[in-house]
Scaffold this active site. Structure first.
Site, PDB file in Angstrom:
ATOM      1  N   HIS A 293       0.809  -1.221   0.000  1.00 38.40           N
ATOM      2  CA  HIS A 293       0.000   0.000   0.000  1.00 38.40           C
ATOM      3  C   HIS A 293       0.841   1.270   0.000  1.00 38.40           C
ATOM      4  O   HIS A 293       0.734   2.072  -0.920  1.00 38.40           O
ATOM      5  CB  HIS A 293      -0.958   0.009   1.204  1.00 38.40           C
ATOM      6  CG  HIS A 293      -1.497   1.370   1.505  1.00 38.40           C
ATOM      7  ND1 HIS A 293      -2.642   1.855   0.924  1.00 38.40           N
ATOM      8  CD2 HIS A 293      -1.028   2.374   2.305  1.00 38.40           C
ATOM      9  CE1 HIS A 293      -2.857   3.087   1.352  1.00 38.40           C
ATOM     10  NE2 HIS A 293      -1.902   3.422   2.191  1.00 38.40           N
ATOM     11  N   GLU A 445     -23.618  18.164   6.062  1.00 41.50           N
ATOM     12  CA  GLU A 445     -22.728  19.326   5.942  1.00 41.50           C
ATOM     13  C   GLU A 445     -21.411  18.982   5.248  1.00 41.50           C
ATOM     14  O   GLU A 445     -20.924  19.733   4.405  1.00 41.50           O
ATOM     15  CB  GLU A 445     -22.423  19.930   7.329  1.00 41.50           C
ATOM     16  CG  GLU A 445     -23.572  20.681   7.964  1.00 41.50           C
ATOM     17  CD  GLU A 445     -24.528  19.767   8.711  1.00 41.50           C
ATOM     18  OE1 GLU A 445     -24.314  18.531   8.717  1.00 41.50           O
ATOM     19  OE2 GLU A 445     -25.497  20.270   9.297  1.00 41.50           O
ATOM     20  N   HIS A 506     -24.854  24.592  20.486  1.00 39.74           N
ATOM     21  CA  HIS A 506     -25.083  25.395  19.285  1.00 39.74           C
ATOM     22  C   HIS A 506     -24.350  26.731  19.301  1.00 39.74           C
ATOM     23  O   HIS A 506     -24.533  27.545  18.417  1.00 39.74           O
ATOM     24  CB  HIS A 506     -26.583  25.647  19.106  1.00 39.74           C
ATOM     25  CG  HIS A 506     -27.321  24.458  18.570  1.00 39.74           C
ATOM     26  ND1 HIS A 506     -27.241  23.214  19.155  1.00 39.74           N
ATOM     27  CD2 HIS A 506     -28.125  24.314  17.489  1.00 39.74           C
ATOM     28  CE1 HIS A 506     -27.980  22.361  18.466  1.00 39.74           C
ATOM     29  NE2 HIS A 506     -28.528  22.995  17.451  1.00 39.74           N
TER      30      HIS A 506
HETATM   31  C1  TPP Z   1      -9.530  11.010   5.740  1.00 40.03           C
HETATM   32  C2  TPP Z   1      -8.288  10.178   5.675  1.00 40.03           C
HETATM   33  N1  TPP Z   1      -7.984   9.377   6.697  1.00 40.03           N
HETATM   34  C3  TPP Z   1      -6.843   8.652   6.672  1.00 40.03           C
HETATM   35  C4  TPP Z   1      -5.990   8.735   5.615  1.00 40.03           C
HETATM   36  C5  TPP Z   1      -4.679   7.965   5.626  1.00 40.03           C
HETATM   37  N2  TPP Z   1      -4.756   6.868   4.630  1.00 40.03           N
HETATM   38  C6  TPP Z   1      -4.237   6.987   3.415  1.00 40.03           C
HETATM   39  S1  TPP Z   1      -4.498   5.643   2.476  1.00 40.03           S
HETATM   40  C7  TPP Z   1      -5.291   4.843   3.716  1.00 40.03           C
HETATM   41  C8  TPP Z   1      -5.817   3.466   3.517  1.00 40.03           C
HETATM   42  C9  TPP Z   1      -6.745   3.476   2.404  1.00 40.03           C
HETATM   43  O1  TPP Z   1      -7.174   2.207   2.093  1.00 40.03           O
HETATM   44  P1  TPP Z   1      -7.837   1.988   0.678  1.00 40.03           P
HETATM   45  O2  TPP Z   1      -8.735   3.114   0.368  1.00 40.03           O
HETATM   46  O3  TPP Z   1      -8.406   0.644   0.677  1.00 40.03           O
HETATM   47  O4  TPP Z   1      -6.636   2.131  -0.312  1.00 40.03           O
HETATM   48  P2  TPP Z   1      -5.645   0.980  -0.795  1.00 40.03           P
HETATM   49  O5  TPP Z   1      -4.730   0.692   0.329  1.00 40.03           O
HETATM   50  O6  TPP Z   1      -6.473  -0.180  -1.139  1.00 40.03           O
HETATM   51  O7  TPP Z   1      -4.973   1.615  -1.935  1.00 40.03           O
HETATM   52  C10 TPP Z   1      -5.352   5.649   4.840  1.00 40.03           C
HETATM   53  C11 TPP Z   1      -5.985   5.241   6.115  1.00 40.03           C
HETATM   54  C12 TPP Z   1      -6.354   9.592   4.568  1.00 40.03           C
HETATM   55  N3  TPP Z   1      -5.591   9.767   3.497  1.00 40.03           N
HETATM   56  N4  TPP Z   1      -7.514  10.271   4.614  1.00 40.03           N
END
Ligand code: TPP
Ligand code: MG
Length: 710
Positions: A293, A445, A506
């Site tokens: 990843h 929102e 609020h």
């Molecule tokens: C709102 C948010 N939370 C956490 C992250 C950190 N983050 C980046 S990729 C990821 C995992 C994403 O998993 P997935 O969407 O399944 O992507 P894949 O590993 O399959 O490419 C995380 C938690 C982020 N970029 N955005």
């Protein structure tokens, strides 16, 4: 031992005897992505490797996009909601030779993403930053990285297209706006709440021009999705009213193409394509693991993966010439023909519908129509006054009359935020009426913020409204408006303990400070009706910054502008509203919004008592900080250190203007539930307290000899 036998989990690889140009192109995307990440020693290789066939099929066979003119208004939009897989997008932008575009929307000769830029992935000033950034890399339609934002923004783009089509498509020009919006997302996007909000609304609005492609790879950072995510996504989306289709193997280009055709043929709903893929596809030790990843594969693994693809193992950033040519003949040729035909049609359109064509030109260049401000009101002095949300409603409507593409709405608080466009024919945006100018985002929102971004990215002028306290629910999207430098308008009412009985849940306290800390965002908290007029004037003329307009629920006096300074001072962020005779005040009261009237009361009392006081109305820190030093010093002379800031909120940041020795009349708790009068007393927002604070300040800052003799 061959690489294939080391890869028991890998599905059979494609024939290596004579790779087709399709496969060579797919593998070029994969290897560029792997090499980019490896060179940076940082990044996310696995998902681009897995989704290369998806990106390839969509771009090469379907996307109506002209790489020579990546800002052509009727182009299909491609949103990489999984921003971490940025190398997939950069590879596509590079291989399709997308041209760079200037800030004035002129296509430049050079490519947006050169091979050198890819080699400098994640390095300072490279066109290939860690996550795709709108306005920095041409062809990137929206900034992505915070998961869920991209897909939600794509809903705004799809809504925007429907609105544009409804207004501008005319008999003989039914296809002027008919673009589709594609968003590629992953498990993370699916888990984030914002995507549920956005998908729910997209289903409700029957956005058949919207297609999300869900990379169902069962992997996130911490491991297998069995850890956290066992819901049935297909059923959920069917419940939202989407068409759901599946592709069982991301490598199956034919099935992918079929799924995209299904999307094209679906005319009454958005489409979700669930694609099963293998993260890190072809990497013998990392495929299907979270290890693929977010970290480089390592030199050895890169080599083995290349061997698996039948790729020259030692070549880095290798692009066979035939690949460029292949894309030129596919997306390049198709896109150019479509784009040229569109511009030929728009010439014809200009003749038949000159006014609409003019509108379109101005809108697409983020300009305002001539005479946009002709009907803005002026409010007479009125001691009782009116709430700034009420005056804002009048100003918004006066502006909306002359700016046809000023559209927006609220997250179910329209009757309170007073943001309805009331003119005849404005209508409500719905699945039955895509031409409506009043939007109902529902109680969503966060998605509203992202949808506003999407609307702004297709260049209509959107506004969204809610209670100021719920800015907390939208901050993620607002941050992207600011980061992208797009002129979204946020209207927030119920801006303080002035909401009274609703109580601490609020009552915004720290929200002003939050907004002020966000780079690039212009926040304005006007003091009275005429400052509201000036605030809208400033906001509507912004090209490259989002604005937050903060308004009261309760009435505030309309200040006598013959006695005090004109509201036009608002444009400079802060201005001297009332001053000691001949200037040189002993003390300065600085107020914002509803507190300015209180400052004036205190000023009158101080003046009566012979104290030389000044009142500064400071509706916008950001606008004030942008002024030159001479102006800033004229409003807040450095030698006048006796200062009192007055704001019914946290004083976080106010020392910048009061100095650490200054006094800050503020609220340090979460407020309380009570009628406003009682609250004002409890928290010290009354004339007596301000007068006392001003006198204390004067005493504190008197030269010491003066103090000891007095
Ligand atoms: C709102 C948010 N939370 C956490 C992250 C950190 N983050 C980046 S990729 C990821 C995992 C994403 O998993 P997935 O969407 O399944 O992507 P894949 O590993 O399959 O490419 C995380 C938690 C982020 N970029 N955005
Ligand atoms: Mg995943």
């Amino acid at each position: 031992m061959s690489a294939a036998t080391e890869t028991p989990t890998a599905p059979p690889l494609e024939s290596r005897a004579q790779p087709s140009i399709e496969l060579t192109s797919v593998n070029t995307i994969r290897t560029l992505s792997m090499d980019g990440v490896q060179a940076a020693n940082s990044g996310h290789p696995g998902t681009p490797m897995a989704l290369a066939p998806v990106g390839y099929t969509l771009w090469q066979q379907f996307l109506r996009f002209d790489p020579q003119d990546p800002v052509w208004p009727n182009r299909d939009r491609f949103v990489l909601s999984i921003g971490h897989a940025s190398m997939l997008l950069y590879s596509l932008l590079h291989l399709t030779e997308v041209r760079a575009v200037s800030k004035d929307y002129e296509t430049l000769g050079e490519v947006a993403v050169s091979l050198d830029a890819i080699k400098a992935f994640r390095q300072l000033d490279s066109r290939c930053p860690g996550h795709p950034e709108y306005r920095w890399t041409s062809g990137v339609e929206t900034t992505t990285g915070p998961l869920g934002q991209g897909v939600s923004t794509s809903v705004g783009m799809a809504i925007g297209r429907q609105w544009l089509a409804s207004r501008y498509n005319r008999p003989g020009f039914e296809d002027l706006f008919d673009f589709n919006v594609y968003a590629l997302c992953g498990d993370g996007c699916m888990m984030e709440g914002i995507s549920s909000e956005a998908a729910s609304l997209a289903g409700h609005l029957q956005l058949s021009n919207l297609c999300w492609i869900y990379d169902n790879n069962h992997i996130t950072i911490e491991g297998h999705t069995a850890l956290t995510f066992t819901e049935d996504v297909a059923t959920r989306f069917i419940g939202y009213g989407w068409n759901v289709t599946r592709v069982g193997d991301a490598n199956d280009i034919e099935m992918l193409a079929r799924a995209f055709r299904t999307f094209h043929n679906t005319k009454d709903r958005p489409t979700l394509i669930i694609v099963d893929s293998h993260i890190g596809y072809g990497a013998p030790h990392k495929q299907d693991t979270s290890g693929a990843h977010g970290e480089p594969l390592g030199e050895d693994e890169v080599r083995l993966a290349k061997r698996n693809y039948g790729w020259p193992e030692d070549k880095k950033f290798y692009v066979p010439d035939s690949v460029y040519e292949h894309f030129r003949q596919g997306i390049g040729k198709r896109g150019k023909e479509l784009r040229d035909a569109w511009f030929a049609r728009i010439e014809e359109y200009r003749k038949q519908y000159p006014d609409l064509a003019k509108e379109l030109y101005r809108m697409q260049h983020r300009q305002l129509p001539e005479g946009w401000d002709h009907d803005l009101p002026e409010f007479p002095t009125d001691a009782k006054g009116l709430a700034t949300r009420e005056s804002s409603a009048k100003v918004l409507n006066a502006a909306a009359k002359n700016i046809p593409w000023l559209i927006g709405g609220s997250a179910d608080l329209g009757p309170s935020t007073k943001t309805r466009i009331t003119q005849e024919g404005a209508g409500d945006f719905s699945a039955e009426n895509y031409g409506g100018r009043n939007f109902h985002f529902g109680i969503r929102e966060h998605a509203m913020g992202a949808i506003l971004n999407g609307l702004s990215l297709v260049k209509v002028r959107p506004f969204g409204s809610g209670f100021f306290i719920f800015v907390d629910y939208m901050r993620g999207s607002m941050r992207l408006s600011a980061l992208m430098e797009i002129p979204v308008i946020y209207v927030f009412t119920h801006d303080s303990i002035g909401v009274g009985e609703d109580g601490p849940t609020h009552q915004p306290i720290e929200q002003l400070a939050h907004m002020r800390s966000m780079p690039g965002l212009i926040m304005i908290r006007p003091a009275d009706a005429n400052e509201v007029v000036e605030a809208w004037k400033v906001i509507l003329q912004l090209h490259h910054a989002p604005a937050v307009l903060v308004l009261t629920r309760q009435a505030v006096p309309t200040i006598d502008r013959r006695k005090y300074a004109p509201a036009a001072g608002l444009a400079r962020g802060a201005y001297i509203l009332a001053d000691a005779d001949g200037g040189s005040p002993e003390v300065i009261l600085i107020g914002t919004g509803s507190e300015v009237a209180l400052c004036l009361e205190a000023y009158e009392q101080l003046t009566k008592e012979g104290v030389r006081a000044r009142v500064v109305s400071m509706p916008s820190w950001e606008l004030f900080d942008d002024q030159d030093k001479e102006y800033r010093d004229s409003v807040l002379p450095p030698q006048v250190r006796a200062r009192v800031s007055v704001e019914m909120a946290s004083d976080f940041g106010w020392t910048k203007y009061t100095g650490t020795e200054g006094s800050r009349v503020c609220i340090e708790t979460f407020g309380a539930s009570a009628p406003l009068k009682q609250l004002m007393k409890k928290f010290g927002f009354n004339m007596g307290h301000l007068v006392a604070a001003a006198k204390d300040q004067i005493a504190l800052h008197k030269p010491s000899e003066e103090r000891s003799t007095s």
